[in-house]
Design a protein around this motif. Structure first.
Motif, PDB file in Angstrom:
ATOM      1  N   LYS A  19       6.077   0.742   4.447  1.00 19.45           N
ATOM      2  CA  LYS A  19       7.049   0.953   5.519  1.00 19.45           C
ATOM      3  C   LYS A  19       8.447   1.171   4.957  1.00 19.45           C
ATOM      4  O   LYS A  19       9.164   2.084   5.376  1.00 19.45           O
ATOM      5  CB  LYS A  19       7.072  -0.254   6.459  1.00 19.45           C
ATOM      6  CG  LYS A  19       6.300  -0.054   7.719  1.00 19.45           C
ATOM      7  CD  LYS A  19       6.321  -1.169   8.718  1.00 19.45           C
ATOM      8  CE  LYS A  19       7.371  -2.208   8.658  1.00 19.45           C
ATOM      9  NZ  LYS A  19       7.259  -3.214   9.734  1.00 19.45           N
ATOM     10  N   GLN A  20       8.833   0.360   3.988  1.00 21.15           N
ATOM     11  CA  GLN A  20      10.154   0.477   3.379  1.00 21.15           C
ATOM     12  C   GLN A  20      10.301   1.819   2.654  1.00 21.15           C
ATOM     13  O   GLN A  20      11.334   2.485   2.758  1.00 21.15           O
ATOM     14  CB  GLN A  20      10.402  -0.669   2.401  1.00 21.15           C
ATOM     15  CG  GLN A  20      10.557  -2.008   3.072  1.00 21.15           C
ATOM     16  CD  GLN A  20      10.551  -3.160   2.075  1.00 21.15           C
ATOM     17  OE1 GLN A  20      10.458  -2.963   0.876  1.00 21.15           O
ATOM     18  NE2 GLN A  20      10.628  -4.380   2.593  1.00 21.15           N
ATOM     19  N   ALA A  22       8.616   4.579   3.246  1.00 24.40           N
ATOM     20  CA  ALA A  22       8.642   5.642   4.254  1.00 24.40           C
ATOM     21  C   ALA A  22      10.038   5.767   4.865  1.00 24.40           C
ATOM     22  O   ALA A  22      10.566   6.868   5.019  1.00 24.40           O
ATOM     23  CB  ALA A  22       7.604   5.374   5.339  1.00 24.40           C
ATOM     24  N   GLN A  23      10.631   4.643   5.183  1.00 25.56           N
ATOM     25  CA  GLN A  23      11.973   4.651   5.769  1.00 25.56           C
ATOM     26  C   GLN A  23      12.994   5.210   4.774  1.00 25.56           C
ATOM     27  O   GLN A  23      13.833   6.033   5.133  1.00 25.56           O
ATOM     28  CB  GLN A  23      12.372   3.244   6.194  1.00 25.56           C
ATOM     29  CG  GLN A  23      13.681   3.181   6.929  1.00 25.56           C
ATOM     30  CD  GLN A  23      14.001   1.774   7.415  1.00 25.56           C
ATOM     31  OE1 GLN A  23      13.485   0.790   6.898  1.00 25.56           O
ATOM     32  NE2 GLN A  23      14.841   1.692   8.422  1.00 25.56           N
ATOM     33  N   HIS A  26      12.675   8.890   4.620  1.00 24.15           N
ATOM     34  CA  HIS A  26      12.763   9.551   5.929  1.00 24.15           C
ATOM     35  C   HIS A  26      11.437  10.222   6.306  1.00 24.15           C
ATOM     36  O   HIS A  26      11.404  11.380   6.704  1.00 24.15           O
ATOM     37  CB  HIS A  26      13.911  10.569   5.965  1.00 24.15           C
ATOM     38  CG  HIS A  26      15.221   9.983   5.568  1.00 24.15           C
ATOM     39  ND1 HIS A  26      15.931   9.135   6.396  1.00 24.15           N
ATOM     40  CD2 HIS A  26      15.951  10.086   4.424  1.00 24.15           C
ATOM     41  CE1 HIS A  26      17.029   8.756   5.784  1.00 24.15           C
ATOM     42  NE2 HIS A  26      17.065   9.309   4.586  1.00 24.15           N
ATOM     43  N   ARG A  27      10.350   9.456   6.139  1.00 24.45           N
ATOM     44  CA  ARG A  27       9.018   9.963   6.483  1.00 24.45           C
ATOM     45  C   ARG A  27       8.308   8.953   7.374  1.00 24.45           C
ATOM     46  O   ARG A  27       8.659   7.772   7.405  1.00 24.45           O
ATOM     47  CB  ARG A  27       8.161  10.146   5.220  1.00 24.45           C
ATOM     48  CG  ARG A  27       8.645  11.193   4.274  1.00 24.45           C
ATOM     49  CD  ARG A  27       7.580  11.515   3.247  1.00 24.45           C
ATOM     50  NE  ARG A  27       7.673  10.701   2.068  1.00 24.45           N
ATOM     51  CZ  ARG A  27       7.944  11.170   0.849  1.00 24.45           C
ATOM     52  NH1 ARG A  27       8.159  12.459   0.657  1.00 24.45           N
ATOM     53  NH2 ARG A  27       7.991  10.362  -0.175  1.00 24.45           N
ATOM     54  N   SER A  28       7.290   9.439   8.056  1.00 28.20           N
ATOM     55  CA  SER A  28       6.420   8.536   8.804  1.00 28.20           C
ATOM     56  C   SER A  28       5.540   7.801   7.789  1.00 28.20           C
ATOM     57  O   SER A  28       5.438   8.214   6.621  1.00 28.20           O
ATOM     58  CB  SER A  28       5.531   9.327   9.766  1.00 28.20           C
ATOM     59  OG  SER A  28       4.620  10.133   9.030  1.00 28.20           O
ATOM     60  N   GLU A  32       4.104   9.226   4.260  1.00 33.24           N
ATOM     61  CA  GLU A  32       4.339   8.476   3.027  1.00 33.24           C
ATOM     62  C   GLU A  32       3.028   8.225   2.290  1.00 33.24           C
ATOM     63  O   GLU A  32       2.959   8.339   1.063  1.00 33.24           O
ATOM     64  CB  GLU A  32       5.055   7.156   3.320  1.00 33.24           C
ATOM     65  CG  GLU A  32       5.545   6.446   2.093  1.00 33.24           C
ATOM     66  CD  GLU A  32       6.642   7.197   1.355  1.00 33.24           C
ATOM     67  OE1 GLU A  32       6.801   6.947   0.147  1.00 33.24           O
ATOM     68  OE2 GLU A  32       7.347   8.023   1.958  1.00 33.24           O
TER      69      GLU A  32
END
Length: 82
Positions: A19-20, A22-23, A26-28, A32
């Motif tokens: 999650k980190q 991906a964030q 700037h991806r889902s 990612e």
């Protein structure tokens, strides 16, 4: 052809890091995961001799430059760390 995969039982720590990442990129999460798989599975194999040659070239260029200041490098590394 696109396919669908369902992941189950992902450890919490891996999911949080995913999650980190991906964030930060700037991806889902799905994008990612695909990026991680592409990087791992489609990257060129590492040529040991080429890597050693590049490391030696880098070491020689740093030594011959005369501008090698360990304190300056340490300060640059530490910059931005909490």
């Amino acid at each position: 052809m696109a396919s669908t995969i369902t992941l189950k039982n992902i450890p919490d720590e891996i999911y949080e890091r995913l999650k980190q990442s991906a964030q930060a990129n700037h991806r889902s999460i799905n994008s990612e995961i695909i990026a991680c798989l592409e990087k791992t599975l489609l990257s060129a194999p590492v040529n040991r001799e080429e890597r050693l040659m590049r490391a030696r070239q880098l070491r020689n260029s740093v030594q011959s430059s005369g501008n090698f200041d360990l304190e300056e490098i340490t300060a640059a590394i530490d910059q931005g760390r909490p």
